[in-house]
Design a protein around this motif. Structure first.
Motif, PDB file in Angstrom:
ATOM      1  N   MET A   1      -6.869  -1.177 -16.157  1.00 11.55           N
ATOM      2  CA  MET A   1      -6.959  -0.117 -15.155  1.00 11.55           C
ATOM      3  C   MET A   1      -6.082  -0.474 -13.957  1.00 11.55           C
ATOM      4  N   ALA A   2      -5.524   0.560 -13.335  1.00  8.83           N
ATOM      5  CA  ALA A   2      -4.743   0.356 -12.120  1.00  8.83           C
ATOM      6  C   ALA A   2      -4.891   1.561 -11.213  1.00  8.83           C
ATOM      7  N   SER A   3      -4.954   1.279  -9.910  1.00  9.59           N
ATOM      8  CA  SER A   3      -5.109   2.347  -8.933  1.00  9.59           C
ATOM      9  C   SER A   3      -4.618   1.843  -7.582  1.00  9.59           C
ATOM     10  N   VAL A   4      -4.491   2.758  -6.623  1.00 12.96           N
ATOM     11  CA  VAL A   4      -4.122   2.417  -5.251  1.00 12.96           C
ATOM     12  C   VAL A   4      -5.045   3.202  -4.322  1.00 12.96           C
ATOM     13  N   LYS A   5      -5.534   2.533  -3.277  1.00  7.72           N
ATOM     14  CA  LYS A   5      -6.389   3.203  -2.310  1.00  7.72           C
ATOM     15  C   LYS A   5      -5.922   2.844  -0.901  1.00  7.72           C
ATOM     16  N   VAL A   6      -5.967   3.835  -0.012  1.00  6.45           N
ATOM     17  CA  VAL A   6      -5.425   3.674   1.340  1.00  6.45           C
ATOM     18  C   VAL A   6      -6.538   3.377   2.330  1.00  6.45           C
ATOM     19  N   LEU A   7      -6.342   2.354   3.140  1.00  7.88           N
ATOM     20  CA  LEU A   7      -7.279   1.984   4.191  1.00  7.88           C
ATOM     21  C   LEU A   7      -6.830   2.617   5.502  1.00  7.88           C
ATOM     22  N   GLU A   8      -7.759   3.213   6.199  1.00 11.83           N
ATOM     23  CA  GLU A   8      -7.455   3.930   7.432  1.00 11.83           C
ATOM     24  C   GLU A   8      -6.829   3.012   8.481  1.00 11.83           C
ATOM     25  N   ALA A   9      -6.001   3.612   9.310  1.00 10.39           N
ATOM     26  CA  ALA A   9      -5.401   2.878  10.420  1.00 10.39           C
ATOM     27  C   ALA A   9      -6.442   2.631  11.512  1.00 10.39           C
ATOM     28  N   THR A  10      -6.257   1.535  12.237  1.00 10.77           N
ATOM     29  CA  THR A  10      -7.092   1.233  13.397  1.00 10.77           C
ATOM     30  C   THR A  10      -6.176   0.983  14.593  1.00 10.77           C
ATOM     31  N   ASP A  11      -6.784   0.615  15.726  1.00  9.08           N
ATOM     32  CA  ASP A  11      -5.988   0.299  16.907  1.00  9.08           C
ATOM     33  C   ASP A  11      -5.091  -0.918  16.682  1.00  9.08           C
ATOM     34  N   LYS A  12      -5.508  -1.806  15.759  1.00 11.21           N
ATOM     35  CA  LYS A  12      -4.770  -3.039  15.517  1.00 11.21           C
ATOM     36  C   LYS A  12      -4.001  -3.034  14.198  1.00 11.21           C
ATOM     37  N   GLU A  13      -4.472  -2.224  13.230  1.00 10.23           N
ATOM     38  CA  GLU A  13      -3.880  -2.257  11.897  1.00 10.23           C
ATOM     39  C   GLU A  13      -3.331  -0.875  11.527  1.00 10.23           C
ATOM     40  N   PRO A  14      -2.147  -0.813  10.886  1.00 10.28           N
ATOM     41  CA  PRO A  14      -1.611   0.482  10.434  1.00 10.28           C
ATOM     42  C   PRO A  14      -2.304   0.924   9.143  1.00 10.28           C
ATOM     43  N   GLU A  15      -2.174   2.199   8.818  1.00 10.48           N
ATOM     44  CA  GLU A  15      -2.658   2.695   7.535  1.00 10.48           C
ATOM     45  C   GLU A  15      -1.839   2.046   6.421  1.00 10.48           C
ATOM     46  N   ARG A  16      -2.548   1.610   5.366  1.00 11.49           N
ATOM     47  CA  ARG A  16      -1.845   0.875   4.310  1.00 11.49           C
ATOM     48  C   ARG A  16      -2.587   1.025   2.987  1.00 11.49           C
ATOM     49  N   GLY A  17      -1.812   1.118   1.890  1.00 13.63           N
ATOM     50  CA  GLY A  17      -2.396   1.202   0.564  1.00 13.63           C
ATOM     51  C   GLY A  17      -2.558  -0.168  -0.067  1.00 13.63           C
ATOM     52  N   TYR A  18      -3.656  -0.348  -0.825  1.00 14.06           N
ATOM     53  CA  TYR A  18      -3.938  -1.625  -1.490  1.00 14.06           C
ATOM     54  C   TYR A  18      -4.193  -1.373  -2.976  1.00 14.06           C
ATOM     55  N   PRO A  19      -3.689  -2.255  -3.845  1.00 14.97           N
ATOM     56  CA  PRO A  19      -3.859  -2.057  -5.283  1.00 14.97           C
ATOM     57  C   PRO A  19      -5.272  -2.423  -5.746  1.00 14.97           C
ATOM     58  N   ILE A  20      -5.691  -1.779  -6.813  1.00 10.71           N
ATOM     59  CA  ILE A  20      -6.959  -2.075  -7.477  1.00 10.71           C
ATOM     60  C   ILE A  20      -6.637  -2.263  -8.955  1.00 10.71           C
ATOM     61  N   PHE A  21      -7.021  -3.421  -9.506  1.00 11.34           N
ATOM     62  CA  PHE A  21      -6.779  -3.729 -10.908  1.00 11.34           C
ATOM     63  C   PHE A  21      -8.113  -4.009 -11.600  1.00 11.34           C
ATOM     64  N   GLY A  22      -8.129  -3.804 -12.915  1.00 12.07           N
ATOM     65  CA  GLY A  22      -9.363  -4.115 -13.619  1.00 12.07           C
ATOM     66  C   GLY A  22      -9.218  -4.057 -15.122  1.00 12.07           C
ATOM     67  N   LEU A  23     -10.286  -4.490 -15.793  1.00  8.41           N
ATOM     68  CA  LEU A  23     -10.396  -4.430 -17.246  1.00  8.41           C
ATOM     69  C   LEU A  23     -11.696  -3.734 -17.597  1.00  8.41           C
ATOM     70  N   ASN A  24     -11.631  -2.886 -18.622  1.00 11.10           N
ATOM     71  CA  ASN A  24     -12.775  -2.110 -19.067  1.00 11.10           C
ATOM     72  C   ASN A  24     -12.979  -2.369 -20.558  1.00 11.10           C
ATOM     73  N   PHE A  25     -14.156  -2.895 -20.927  1.00  8.83           N
ATOM     74  CA  PHE A  25     -14.475  -3.196 -22.323  1.00  8.83           C
ATOM     75  C   PHE A  25     -15.687  -2.377 -22.746  1.00  8.83           C
ATOM     76  N   ILE A  26     -15.500  -1.540 -23.785  1.00 10.02           N
ATOM     77  CA  ILE A  26     -16.537  -0.608 -24.212  1.00 10.02           C
ATOM     78  C   ILE A  26     -16.774  -0.742 -25.713  1.00 10.02           C
ATOM     79  N   GLY A  27     -18.049  -0.708 -26.101  1.00 11.00           N
ATOM     80  CA  GLY A  27     -18.425  -0.591 -27.497  1.00 11.00           C
ATOM     81  C   GLY A  27     -19.251   0.666 -27.682  1.00 11.00           C
ATOM     82  N   GLY A  28     -19.125   1.322 -28.841  1.00  9.64           N
ATOM     83  CA  GLY A  28     -19.848   2.561 -29.035  1.00  9.64           C
ATOM     84  C   GLY A  28     -20.274   2.788 -30.467  1.00  9.64           C
TER      85      GLY A  28
END
Length: 363
Positions: free
Chosen positions: A227-254
């Protein structure tokens, strides 16, 4: 804007109906239709709160696929096409109106000479006239951006009242969200009752069905996805708005209850750099942020397509991570080799956390 959009859709409907009527009957049936949508509840998470449920309309154009090749894609007869819709949220201060467009896939569950029942999945984009602004619209926590993603589903029934006209009735559900590209992004759900009128080419006849042989006699299945995704963290008085990656693995049995209906479960491992930075802002230092989730749910398999719905419980989660449970919905496509790709959305009720791109194998 809503009134002008309605006039435009009506003109387009008339134009398409005339054009379809001038074309010779095609092998696959074509349709153009106009639906009216009446929301079933009022959102209470907006300030000021709306006093009436949303209303809207939708113009559709689609084709019925009846060939052997089309049948092999999902082991079903199906429609696919495009839509254009508009909503009035009946809350001009906080929400305003929206105009959206996209594509849909609609397998038939039942098909008779004069009527049928189908289920639809759709995806597109939508523009909302009122989004969040810290000064002018602080009460709108649903839409952080004017342009948002639009996903949805629905259950519909059509009945032929003449050789070229059908009436349609059913249930329609849509979700609007920017997938965390910019906060706030709680999203908005729009469950609606719908009725409409459809013009179609040809005659209301029973389309051919094709027999198929199961790809395998196996009752059990296993699947591994990255899995892969990107999510944006809001800007603050000290930090600019910025996107951060999200990675993962998904294992399913059915386990296949039938060829189409599968109960499934498994685990998900997540490396969420967005939440890592969020913890830093909360506490002033980094803490363990990786997550392990137990999943359980249901899947609907139609040929190469699979619609998945799981509940997740974060058994390993960082300090301050709330809530501990979430829902996850996915649309997957499995190639003959087992190679699988698709998309999924992770949500806490109405609050959409993010969309994920998926790739892996199903055995």
């Amino acid at each position: 804007m809503f009134r002008l959009a309605f006039i435009g859709v009506t003109v387009a409907l008339c134009t398409l109906s005339i054009a379809l009527g001038q074309v010779n009957e095609a092998t696959d049936e074509r349709e153009v239709g106009l639906n009216l949508l009446a929301g079933l509840y009022v959102s209470s998470r907006i300030v000021p709160i709306a006093t009436q449920a949303p209303v809207g309309f939708e113009l559709r154009y689609n084709r019925m696929h009846t060939s052997q090749q089309a049948w092999e894609q999902c082991h079903c007869l199906y429609r696919s096409g495009a839509f254009l819709n508009a909503y009035s949220f009946r809350n001009p201060i906080a929400l305003g109106q929206s105009v959206g467009a996209g594509l849909f896939f609609e397998p038939l569950l039942l098909h008779r000479v004069r009527w049928d029942v189908s289920v639809r999945a759709l995806a597109g984009i939508t523009y909302v006239s009122r989004s969040y602004d810290a000064v002018t619209n602080p009460g709108n926590r649903a839409f952080g951006t004017p342009v948002n993603g639009l996903i949805g589903t629905g259950l519909f029934s059509r009945y032929a009242i003449s050789s070229h006209w059908k009436i349609l009735a059913g249930f329609d559900y849509k979700h609007i969200s920017n997938a965390g590209v910019r906060l706030p992004n709680e999203g908005l759900n729009i469950p609606s009752a719908t009725v409409g009128l459809t013009y179609y080419t040809g005659k209301a006849v029973l389309s051919p069905r094709y027999s198929h042989v199961s790809e395998s006699g196996k009752r059990w299945m296993v699947r591994g996805l990255a899995m892969a995704s990107v999510k944006v963290l809001e800007a603050t008085d000290k930090e600019p708005e910025r996107g951060y990656p999200i990675f993962g693995l998904n294992f399913i049995g059915g386990y296949h209850l039938t060829q189409a209906h599968v109960i499934s479960g498994g685990i998900e491992l997540l490396d969420d750099r967005y939440f890592k930075e969020q913890i830093l802002r909360w506490t002033g230092h980094y803490q363990p942020y990786r997550q392990v989730t137990v999943l359980g749910g249901y899947e609907f398999w139609q040929g190469h397509f699979a619609f998945t719905a799981h509940m997740g419980w974060n058994v390993v989660r960082p300090f301050g991570y709330k809530p501990a449970t979430y829902q996850k919905y996915g649309l997957l496509y499995r190639f003959a080799s087992g190679f699988t790709t698709g998309v999924a959305v992770k949500a806490y009720g109405e609050n959409t956390k993010n969309f994920q791109a998926l790739v892996g194998m199903t055995l």
